[in-house]
Design an enzyme around this catalytic site. Sequence first.
Site, PDB file in Angstrom:
ATOM      1  CG  ASP A  37      60.465 104.242  27.444  1.00 46.62           C
ATOM      2  OD1 ASP A  37      60.770 103.091  27.815  1.00 46.62           O
ATOM      3  OD2 ASP A  37      60.546 105.242  28.180  1.00 46.62           O
ATOM      4  CE  LYS A  42      63.911 102.850  31.527  1.00 42.98           C
ATOM      5  NZ  LYS A  42      62.665 102.081  31.384  1.00 42.98           N
ATOM      6  CG  ASP A 100      62.923  99.158  33.668  1.00 40.81           C
ATOM      7  OD1 ASP A 100      62.749  98.616  34.778  1.00 40.81           O
ATOM      8  OD2 ASP A 100      62.348 100.211  33.336  1.00 40.81           O
ATOM      9  CG  LEU A 101      62.648  92.712  31.460  1.00 40.65           C
ATOM     10  CD1 LEU A 101      62.961  91.282  31.020  1.00 40.65           C
ATOM     11  CD2 LEU A 101      61.691  93.354  30.467  1.00 40.65           C
ATOM     12  CE  LYS A 102      59.864  99.595  36.766  1.00 45.12           C
ATOM     13  NZ  LYS A 102      60.072  99.909  35.349  1.00 45.12           N
ATOM     14  CG  HIS A 105      56.788  91.596  42.603  1.00 44.72           C
ATOM     15  ND1 HIS A 105      56.019  92.671  42.997  1.00 44.72           N
ATOM     16  CD2 HIS A 105      56.853  90.782  43.683  1.00 44.72           C
ATOM     17  CE1 HIS A 105      55.628  92.503  44.250  1.00 44.72           C
ATOM     18  NE2 HIS A 105      56.121  91.364  44.685  1.00 44.72           N
ATOM     19  CG  ASP A 106      56.205  85.002  40.027  1.00 41.50           C
ATOM     20  OD1 ASP A 106      55.757  84.265  40.927  1.00 41.50           O
ATOM     21  OD2 ASP A 106      55.755  85.008  38.876  1.00 41.50           O
ATOM     22  CG  ASN A 156      61.752  77.701  42.254  1.00 42.31           C
ATOM     23  OD1 ASN A 156      62.959  77.469  42.241  1.00 42.31           O
ATOM     24  ND2 ASN A 156      60.881  77.002  41.556  1.00 42.31           N
ATOM     25  CB  THR A 159      58.168 108.035  40.584  1.00 49.81           C
ATOM     26  OG1 THR A 159      58.268 107.478  39.287  1.00 49.81           O
ATOM     27  CG2 THR A 159      59.533 108.116  41.217  1.00 49.81           C
ATOM     28  NE  ARG A 173      60.694 115.354  31.160  1.00 44.57           N
ATOM     29  CZ  ARG A 173      60.857 114.023  31.176  1.00 44.57           C
ATOM     30  NH1 ARG A 173      62.036 113.500  31.454  1.00 44.57           N
ATOM     31  NH2 ARG A 173      59.853 113.226  30.896  1.00 44.57           N
ATOM     32  N   GLY A 199      64.479 109.686  29.071  1.00 52.83           N
ATOM     33  CA  GLY A 199      63.769 109.249  27.878  1.00 52.83           C
ATOM     34  C   GLY A 199      63.481 110.392  26.937  1.00 52.83           C
ATOM     35  NE  ARG A 200      58.245 111.012  28.235  1.00 49.00           N
ATOM     36  CZ  ARG A 200      57.261 111.041  29.121  1.00 49.00           C
ATOM     37  NH1 ARG A 200      56.039 111.329  28.719  1.00 49.00           N
ATOM     38  NH2 ARG A 200      57.477 110.779  30.384  1.00 49.00           N
TER      39      ARG A 200
HETATM   40  O1  C5P Z   1      60.627 110.003  29.045  1.00 48.59           O
HETATM   41  P1  C5P Z   1      61.096 109.976  30.479  1.00 48.59           P
HETATM   42  O2  C5P Z   1      62.427 110.667  30.698  1.00 48.59           O
HETATM   43  O3  C5P Z   1      60.028 110.452  31.433  1.00 48.59           O
HETATM   44  O4  C5P Z   1      61.354 108.429  30.760  1.00 48.59           O
HETATM   45  C1  C5P Z   1      61.717 107.949  32.029  1.00 48.59           C
HETATM   46  C2  C5P Z   1      61.897 106.472  31.977  1.00 48.59           C
HETATM   47  O5  C5P Z   1      62.115 105.986  33.282  1.00 48.59           O
HETATM   48  C3  C5P Z   1      60.699 105.694  31.425  1.00 48.59           C
HETATM   49  O6  C5P Z   1      61.184 104.522  30.766  1.00 48.59           O
HETATM   50  C4  C5P Z   1      59.939 105.311  32.673  1.00 48.59           C
HETATM   51  O7  C5P Z   1      59.180 104.141  32.494  1.00 48.59           O
HETATM   52  C5  C5P Z   1      61.102 105.059  33.644  1.00 48.59           C
HETATM   53  N1  C5P Z   1      60.738 105.179  35.051  1.00 48.59           N
HETATM   54  C6  C5P Z   1      60.197 106.323  35.602  1.00 48.59           C
HETATM   55  N2  C5P Z   1      59.902 106.366  36.945  1.00 48.59           N
HETATM   56  C7  C5P Z   1      60.119 105.294  37.714  1.00 48.59           C
HETATM   57  C8  C5P Z   1      60.683 104.125  37.176  1.00 48.59           C
HETATM   58  C9  C5P Z   1      60.979 104.107  35.827  1.00 48.59           C
HETATM   59  O8  C5P Z   1      60.016 107.322  34.902  1.00 48.59           O
HETATM   60  N3  C5P Z   1      59.858 105.347  38.989  1.00 48.59           N
END
Ligand code: C5P
Length: 268
Positions: A45, A67, A94-96, A98-99, A102, A154, A216, A245-246
């Site tokens: 990110d 990602k 991860d571009l999700k 939704h449209d 077509n 989430t 975590r 991520g973090r």
């Molecule tokens: O930093 P962290 O571990 O919280 O990052 C989680 C990643 O997963 C982020 O890129 C966040 O946008 C993505 N994500 C999420 N929950 C979701 C879908 C995607 O945390 N339901």
Amino acid sequence: MATAAIKWRAEVACKLCRNAAVKTKGQWLKANVKVMAKDVIIACDFSSKEQTLSFLDKFTGRKPFVKIGMELFYAEGPAIVREIKARGHKIFLDLKLHDIPNTVRKAMSVLSRLDVDMCNVHAAGTVDMMRAGLEGLTREDGTRPLLIAVTQLTSTSEERMQKELLIDATINDCIAKYAENAKEAGLDGVVCSPLEASLVKEHCGKEFFTITPGVRFADSSKDDQVRIMTPAQAREIGSDYIVVGRPITAAEDPVAAYERCCKEFLNE
Ligand code: C5P
């Protein structure tokens, strides 16, 4: 990580290649989908190419699965995907999407040329839209990346889902139904919270992938995540890929944090 373990995982990944056939509106769509072994996916990110590449430069040995989300993709465009791919990383784009079906079909057809390993759509777009996405993503030779669906984000609470989206169901029923729809459309799995992974497996079977963020370490900050699990707990409940991520990107030693994550999740 020991060389033997890397070799073993590569062999498992190869054995898991499978041929899938999905009935779309007009035809049976045959796809040669490379199903990869369980893995830790690092959520990159970052907002720029410089930040991202300097982060990835730290990984001199093993190349993590990464990602790429909307922020980086919109800032840097497809070139960043090509560059990271050329460095040898697997990519979850991860571009999700939704449209209307077509538009999603055509957009997925463009993304299929980027040679990513996984991409996604919103299940709320309906079974038809997910099928169209799958068709667009499937290349002429039948190969395609994994396609997964987002069920309910989430960040959406049951209360808001019911009051604002007028979905008269529990959030778990909604997630289970959206996952079933994704399976019916021929998708490979869903993104969900680790707490929902077993629910999805119960409804869609063990082979249907769950990709779970909200991970975590037991001793690390939760940040803004609420429903979290440790990498080891995510493994125990049957998650196939964890998105982290973090806990890795903001760690003092990101490589050590990544290795710790792999050790706990993959039981290496
Ligand atoms: O930093 P962290 O571990 O919280 O990052 C989680 C990643 O997963 C982020 O890129 C966040 O946008 C993505 N994500 C999420 N929950 C979701 C879908 C995607 O945390 N339901």
